[in-house]
Design an enzyme around this catalytic site. Structure first.
Site, short mmCIF file in Angstrom:
data_model
loop_
_atom_site.label_atom_id
_atom_site.label_comp_id
_atom_site.label_asym_id
_atom_site.label_seq_id
_atom_site.Cartn_x
_atom_site.Cartn_y
_atom_site.Cartn_z
N GLY A 11 6.33 -3.84 -8.25
CA GLY A 11 5.92 -4.51 -9.48
C GLY A 11 6.58 -3.87 -10.68
N ARG A 72 10.18 -7.41 -4.08
CA ARG A 72 9.45 -6.91 -2.91
C ARG A 72 10.33 -7.34 -1.73
NH1 ARG A 72 4.56 -4.80 -5.28
NH2 ARG A 72 3.99 -6.13 -7.00
N ASP A 103 3.93 3.31 -5.09
CA ASP A 103 3.65 3.89 -3.79
C ASP A 103 4.53 3.32 -2.66
OD1 ASP A 103 1.86 5.36 -2.07
OD2 ASP A 103 1.09 3.40 -1.45
N THR A 126 4.78 2.27 -12.28
CA THR A 126 3.80 1.26 -11.89
C THR A 126 2.67 1.27 -12.91
OG1 THR A 126 2.09 0.68 -10.27
CG2 THR A 126 2.82 2.96 -10.23
N ASP A 128 -0.32 0.65 -12.35
CA ASP A 128 -1.62 0.88 -11.70
C ASP A 128 -2.19 2.30 -11.84
OD1 ASP A 128 -1.58 -1.70 -10.80
OD2 ASP A 128 -0.72 -1.22 -8.84
N ASP A 130 -1.89 4.68 -9.74
CA ASP A 130 -2.56 4.87 -8.44
C ASP A 130 -1.91 5.97 -7.60
OD1 ASP A 130 -0.21 3.50 -8.01
OD2 ASP A 130 -1.07 1.97 -6.71
N ARG A 172 -5.70 -3.43 -7.50
CA ARG A 172 -6.21 -3.90 -6.20
C ARG A 172 -7.06 -2.83 -5.54
NH1 ARG A 172 -0.80 -5.61 -3.61
NH2 ARG A 172 -0.09 -4.54 -5.48
P1 ATP Z 1 3.38 -1.50 -7.32
O1 ATP Z 1 2.53 -0.26 -7.37
O2 ATP Z 1 3.70 -2.01 -8.65
O3 ATP Z 1 2.84 -2.53 -6.38
P2 ATP Z 1 5.11 -0.60 -5.23
O4 ATP Z 1 6.37 0.16 -5.24
O5 ATP Z 1 3.92 0.07 -4.59
O6 ATP Z 1 4.80 -1.03 -6.71
P3 ATP Z 1 5.36 -2.41 -2.99
O7 ATP Z 1 5.49 -3.90 -2.97
O8 ATP Z 1 4.25 -1.80 -2.23
O9 ATP Z 1 5.34 -2.01 -4.52
O10 ATP Z 1 6.72 -1.76 -2.44
C1 ATP Z 1 7.97 -2.13 -3.00
C2 ATP Z 1 9.00 -2.23 -1.92
O11 ATP Z 1 9.17 -0.95 -1.31
C3 ATP Z 1 8.64 -3.16 -0.77
O12 ATP Z 1 8.88 -4.51 -1.08
C4 ATP Z 1 9.57 -2.64 0.31
O13 ATP Z 1 10.87 -3.11 0.10
C5 ATP Z 1 9.54 -1.12 0.06
N1 ATP Z 1 8.54 -0.51 0.94
C6 ATP Z 1 7.19 -0.53 0.82
N2 ATP Z 1 6.58 0.12 1.83
C7 ATP Z 1 7.57 0.56 2.64
C8 ATP Z 1 7.60 1.29 3.87
N3 ATP Z 1 6.49 1.71 4.47
N4 ATP Z 1 8.82 1.54 4.40
C9 ATP Z 1 9.97 1.15 3.81
N5 ATP Z 1 10.00 0.46 2.66
C10 ATP Z 1 8.83 0.16 2.06
#
Ligand code: ATP
Length: 320
Positions: A11, A72, A103, A126, A128, A130, A172
């Site tokens: 995000g 994503r 994360d 992020t 959040d 979090d 969330r």
């Molecule tokens: P936000 O906190 O804003 O949601 P985020 O980085 O946690 O941000 P996610 O959608 O959870 O957002 O993860 C972003 C991208 O990171 C995913 O679309 C994927 O490409 C990659 N990713 C997430 N989890 C994994 C994992 N376990 N292994 C490899 N790549 C991952």
């Protein structure tokens, strides 16, 4: 290290552009080349790279969103996807990578570090808030300020009509946006995923506040609990007050970053590149007790976010 890559993932969050600028400018200061990867891990897998120059990042420190765009990308969860990402990195002579995201993005970075030996540095971007290892994530402060702006406006109209406002904010699994927005706006009640709630107790609190001379009430609910609409319907069934739901939604993600987020962006971006310059990877940067820190990415990703109960109790004592 002579050439590094940079991507924004997950995000988007206000301050990502300011962090991109800090990474690019610091790298150029040290004589390093930077490739921007468009669309997060999706762009890394597809080889969407653009060379970043001094002037590529002019005039973006104040802009919301991310100029590199974000995505994503489910393919990054697979071995094939990860191997394609590594191929892009190797083919373009990239020796280290900066990942700005939350994360999930850090989990991708951890895999690149741990399993493929690519020195990677995570910047917590992020809204959040979090991530346990850092007191604040990039974008959180701006998102809360956006919520405050809207809650202030809602308070005006809710007071005129003696209504109860149920406001849904993002979060969330983490109630920090609700918690900080609640304290800073004077909301009477917050409903967060970390703490069980009783609707009967909430009705009692509203009644007590009205008996004490209040003309309106603000209840903040984190999206992970339920929608404002659903909560307002439940509440309306138990009370004669006029209850109105509002979902702030994606407005929280946009806008010009606050001073606090620009300062974090500058320092996070700078530290990330200095680590790579010294040949250090597999770390994340953050802020703790007002000091910029870095720590092992595996350790950071394994830490469980805790909820600040003392702040929650503070809200309950001062908002009534
Ligand atoms: P936000 O906190 O804003 O949601 P985020 O980085 O946690 O941000 P996610 O959608 O959870 O957002 O993860 C972003 C991208 O990171 C995913 O679309 C994927 O490409 C990659 N990713 C997430 N989890 C994994 C994992 N376990 N292994 C490899 N790549 C991952």
């Amino acid at each position: 290290m002579k050439r590094i890559g940079l991507l924004t993932s997950g995000g988007d969050a206000p301050g990502m552009n300011a962090a991109i600028r800090a990474v690019v400018r610091t790298a150029i200061y040290y004589g390093m080349e930077v490739f921007g990867v468009e669309r997060g891990y999706a762009g890394l897998i597809e080889g969407q790279l653009i060379p970043m120059e001094m002037r590529s990042v002019s005039n973006i420190v104040q802009c919301g969103g991310t100029r590199l765009r974000s995505a994503r990308c489910m393919e990054m969860l697979t071995k094939e996807g990860q191997e394609k990402a590594v191929e892009t990195i190797k083919k373009n002579g990239i020796e280290g990578l900066v990942v700005i995201g939350g994360d999930g993005s850090f989990r991708g970075a951890k895999i690149l570090s741990e399993q493929y030996g690519i020195p990677t540095i995570g910047i917590p971007g992020t809204i959040d808030n979090d991530l346990e290892y850092t007191d604040y994530t990039l974008g959180f402060d701006t998102a809360v300020n956006t919520c405050l702006d809207i809650i202030n406006k809602l308070r005006d109209t809710m007071t005129s009509h003696e209504r109860v406002s149920v406001v849904e904010v993002m979060g969330r699994h983490c109630g920090d946006i609700a918690l900080y927005s609640g304290i800073a706006s004077g909301a009477e009640i917050i409903v967060v995923p970390e703490i069980e709630f009783s609707i009967e107790d909430i009705v009692e609190r509203i009644k007590r506040s009205r008996a004490n001379g209040k003309h309106s009430n603000i209840i903040l609910i984190a999206e992970g609990v339920m929608s404002a609409e659903k909560f307002a319907t439940k509440l309306q069934e138990l009370t004669s007050y006029d209850v109105r739901p509002t979902c702030i939604g994606h407005v929280q993600r946009g806008g010009s970053p606050s001073m606090a987020d620009r300062m974090l962006a500058a320092q996070f971006g700078n530290r990330a590149v200095r680590l790579l310059k010294d040949g250090i990877g597999n770390r994340v940067v953050g802020i703790r007790d007002n000091k910029i820190i870095d720590m092992d990415i595996i350790e950071a990703v394994s830490m469980k976010k805790t909820f600040d109960r003392e702040l929650y109790e503070t809200l309950q004592m001062i908002s009534m």
